[in-house]
Design an enzyme around this catalytic site. Structure first.
Site: not given
Ligand SMILES: Cc1ncc(C[n+]2csc(CCOP(=O)(O)OP(=O)(O)O)c2C)c(N)n1
Ligand SMILES: [Mg+2]
Lengths: 370, 419
Positions: A63, A92, A94, A163
């Site tokens: 991505e 998009l 995974e 994150h």
């Protein structure tokens, strides 16, 4: 309690792109011969470019890895240099990225794919666990999957939720995956090239807080050294590094925790205690010999890891040391890990992350009086 | 692509579907653009399945009149050639025999489990016959007959169900992916194989198989979208056998049909009678041709029925009526094909007997191969985990070897002691 690394606020698409660009171009302009200050980001980028030069079947996708060069700029310039056939953006998805890479690897390619962030690799978990890890075994070695799944992981960058996960234990627990995690700029280059050349699938865990850390290295020399070796891939896999020699106790760390452990060892030295620091480098396969030799020598050990401690890579390391070094131990093995809580919000992360003080406290607890 | 928001505006065929702007149609890849030009139909009319499923031979074995086969402009299917039809019939008979032999072997405890495709053999056979040697197939756990029809040795194909290893055949040699259990995950592998081939300039077509229930999985969406975005020659072949274990299709999807999902990805979809081998071959042959010519991916939904339980471990009476099953007995793909070929003069008692004999040979091969006690090598546990084995696995392999050696020595000395 930040160790000797430079961290960047670069986290998601919403942070300053200028910071990242400046860092990338600073690295790019350092083209003179001999050792230069080079970021881990540049080393990883160069490793991919060199691997793509060396072998047409190496492809890079994920991505935002094309035009943008990845949100961390690790794939910067690859699309421009090698064309959209060899470095490209995917939709998009995974699971789609990993599943398509499996098919490409079945059909003669060596995909190097990027998961944008640790926690955003979870949609691909089924592909990774049920196929990437098992294909070689279930086909009795007839189908090899020479693919690399790059995962920017762990915290220390002030990132928001999802994150900053330390997800290495999920992969390390899965039979059939190799798990690498570099802590130095030179290792980042070497280990990524090894991972790409490996016939086994490799989870390549990149400590994102170290992306903009710099070491003095000569990338040309690294390239020459790597390519001179007929079988370069055996160099780092399964071999831990002694990041600092010492005699009184051993700190065992990997990836993002290595600079922290080194900072703790430096601080301990000022107090007259000599700590050895082991950088695990490849979690799978694990280098029992180097770790055990060090602990037998020092008689004391502290394992340092950012991930939650419960049922983790750090628990595994403690168990392995205990099995091998019991009679050499002067004190119970200690761990300094993240707490067993979801990764905290930016203003709380410094309470969570193992730091120099917490490591030194654990070292102090190693029954020195006996 | 901009789809006109004005749903009242009529398409070129005047059928009331929203239309694409003409300028956009010019961007369509090869065959789609050609169909749009040639038949004067809209892109949606090309991508949406024809109004009715394609059926060429009715359930009594009669060839239907062309006007009643479900064909429409842009959805035209020529009748397959006689050789292909005969080859298909032979594989149908073999496939049925394999299904029933395996079910018997499961009852005798010779196989751990067998998800039978009894009733779906026409789909199985057509999926294999439509492909060229260089093409790939990605089957599910239920597609053992298709795997065999691709030329895989029967015993190698059944290894997964015999229980001595997870897979028995070489996927690279046969260009057949390992039979896949995690639903729809294999569709993405099909996409990757097609993508790699395309990057090398090869004209490989890949057939990716899944069931009706599997279309609800996320990887179904990701695979179709990737194939469409990267414009890859993948045929997604859905065997809609009406059930996902106990759950009927109505609980999986309320789309007009599964083939209708194609247009959402920008690919063409078609529905076909999954018990009509003739129509299946016609539709899949054309799909393979289109894909090879660069049409991008296609979605084919075959309407069929799982005549038996999900596997031997399932009790289908808990969720469906015998009367429903009985309706499908009348639509059996074998009897229909036999009647059609006999009426056409392609099949007589003699040739039918020869085919039945072939099927018996395969069944005997299965009985022998799966009846033998296979010896397993415990060291295989460690041999194939990695291409480059780890030290830890060396140690664990030595541990097991030592344990077994001591067991063997123990057993031996006990015997000695009793002498
Ligand atoms: C990811 C996943 N979830 C659940 C299962 C368990 N399971 C096996 S077969 C099946 C039903 C699948 O139905 P369908 O796709 O219609 O195929 P069919 O069995 O009818 O051929 C389920 C739920 C599985 N194999 N994989
Ligand atoms: Mg079904």
């Amino acid at each position: 309690m930040s160790p000797t690394v430079t961290t960047s606020a670069e986290a998601d698409g919403n942070v300053s792109l200028a910071t990242a660009r400046a860092a990338a171009s600073a690295a790019a302009s350092a083209e003179e011969a001999g050792p230069q200050p080079v970021t881990m980001a540049k080393a990883l980028n160069t490793a991919m470019a060199d691997a793509m030069h060396a072998d047409d079947s190496v492809l890079v996708f994920g991505e935002d890895v094309g035009m943008l060069g990845g949100v961390f700029r690790i794939t910067d310039g690859l699309m421009k240099t090698f064309g959209e056939q060899r470095c490209f953006d995917t939709p998009l998805a995974e699971s789609g990225i990993v599943g398509m890479a499996v098919g490409m690897a079945i059909n003669g390619m060596r995909p190097v794919i990027e998961m944008q962030f640790d926690a955003f690799a979870y949609p691909a978990f089924e592909q990774i666990v049920s196929h990437v890890a098992k294909m070689h075994n279930r086909t009795k070695g007839r189908v090899k999957l020479p693919m690399v799944i790059r995962v920017p992981y762990a915290g220390g960058i002030g990132g928001v939720e999802h994150h900053c996960d330390s997800s290495e234990s999920y992969y390390a627990h899965t039979a059939g995956l190799k798990v690498y995690t570099p802590a130095t700029v030179a290792d980042a280059y070497h280990m990524l090239r090894e991972a790409i050349d490996s016939d086994d699938p490799v989870m390549f865990m990149e400590p994102k807080k170290l992306y903009w850390s710099k070491d003095l290295v000569d990338l040309d020399a690294l390239r020459e050294e790597y390519e001179r070796k007929a079988d370069g891939r055996e160099v780092t896999e399964g071999r831990a590094a002694i990041a600092r020699s010492g005699t009184d106790a051993t700190l065992i760390a990997y990836g993002p925790s290595v600079p922290t452990a080194l900072a703790a060892a430096a601080a301990a030295a000022e107090e007259g205690r000599s700590l050895e620091v082991i950088d695990i480098r490849t979690i799978v396969p694990f280098d029992d010999a180097t770790v055990a030799a060090s602990v037998r020598k020092t008689g004391r050990a502290v394992v340092v890891a950012e991930a939650h401690g419960f049922a983790s890579v750090s628990s595994e390391i403690v168990a392995r040391i205990q099995e091998r070094c019991f009679h050499h131990l002067a004190a119970p093995i200690r761990r300094v890990t993240g707490f067993d809580v979801p990764y905290p919000a930016p203003k709380l992360e410094h309470f969570y992350l193992p730091g120099v003080d917490r490591i030194l406290d654990a070292v102090d607890d190693l029954q020195w009086e006996d | 692509m901009t789809i006109s928001a004005d749903h009242a505006s009529l398409g070129a065929t005047g059928q009331g579907r929203p239309t694409l702007e003409v300028a956009e149609d010019a961007r369509l890849p090869g065959p789609a653009a050609e169909a749009v030009r040639k038949f004067g139909i809209t892109t949606e009319d090309y991508m949406l399945p024809a109004r009715h499923q394609i059926q060429m031979v009715d359930q009594d074995g009669n060839l239907k009149h062309h006007s009643e086969q479900g064909a429409e402009p842009g959805h035209e299917y020529p009748l397959p050639g006689n050789d292909e039809l005969l080859a298909a019939y032979e594989q149908l008979v073999v496939g049925r025999r394999v299904n029933d032999q395996n079910s018997a072997l499961v009852r005798q405890g010779r196989m751990a489990v067998y998800p039978s495709s009894h009733g779906q053999e026409a789909c199985q056979v057509a999926a294999a016959l439509c492909l060229a040697d260089g093409d790939w197939m990605f089957p599910t756990y239920r597609d053992a007959v298709a795997v065999m029809a691709r030329g895989v040795d029967p015993i190698e194909a059944m290894t997964i169900f015999r229980g001595d290893w997870h897979g028995g055949y070489d996927p690279l040699k046969h260009k057949v992916g390992i039979q896949c259990t995690p639903l729809t995950t294999q569709l993405l592998h099909a996409v990757g194989v097609a993508h790699a081939a395309k990057l090398r300039g090869e004209d490989t077509v890949v057939l990716a198989m899944c069931g009706d229930g599997a279309t609800s999985e996320g990887d179904f969406h990701e695979a179709l979208n990737f194939a469409a975005v990267f414009h890859l020659p993948v045929i997604f072949f859905v065997q809609n056998n009406q059930y996902a274990i106990s759950v009927p299709l109505a609980h999986q999807s309320v789309a007009p049909s599964l083939a209708h999902k194609a247009v959402g990805y920008g690919m063409a979809g078609e529905r076909v009678d999954g018990n009509d081998a003739v129509a299946l071959l016609a539709v899949l042959d054309r799909a393979v041709k289109l894909a090879r010519e660069g049409s991008g991916p296609l979605l084919v939904e075959a309407h069929t029925y799982r005549m038996q339980a999900h596997t031997n471990a399932d009790d289908a009476t808990r969720y469906r009526q015998d009367s429903e099953v009985a309706q499908w007995v009348a639509r059996d793909p074998l009897t229909r094909m036999k009647r059609y070929l006999t009426d056409k003069g392609l099949l007589d008692d003699g040739s039918d007997a020869r085919i039945a004999e072939k099927a018996e040979t395969v069944a005997a091969q299965l009985r022998t191969g799966l009846g033998e006690d296979v010896s397993v090598d415990p060291q295989d546990l460690f041999k194939y985990v990695f291409a480059t084995r780890t030290l830890q696995l060396d140690q664990q392999s030595a541990l097991l070897a030592d344990e077994l050696a001591r067991d063997a020595a123990g057993a031996f000395s006990e015997e000695e002691a009793y002498k």
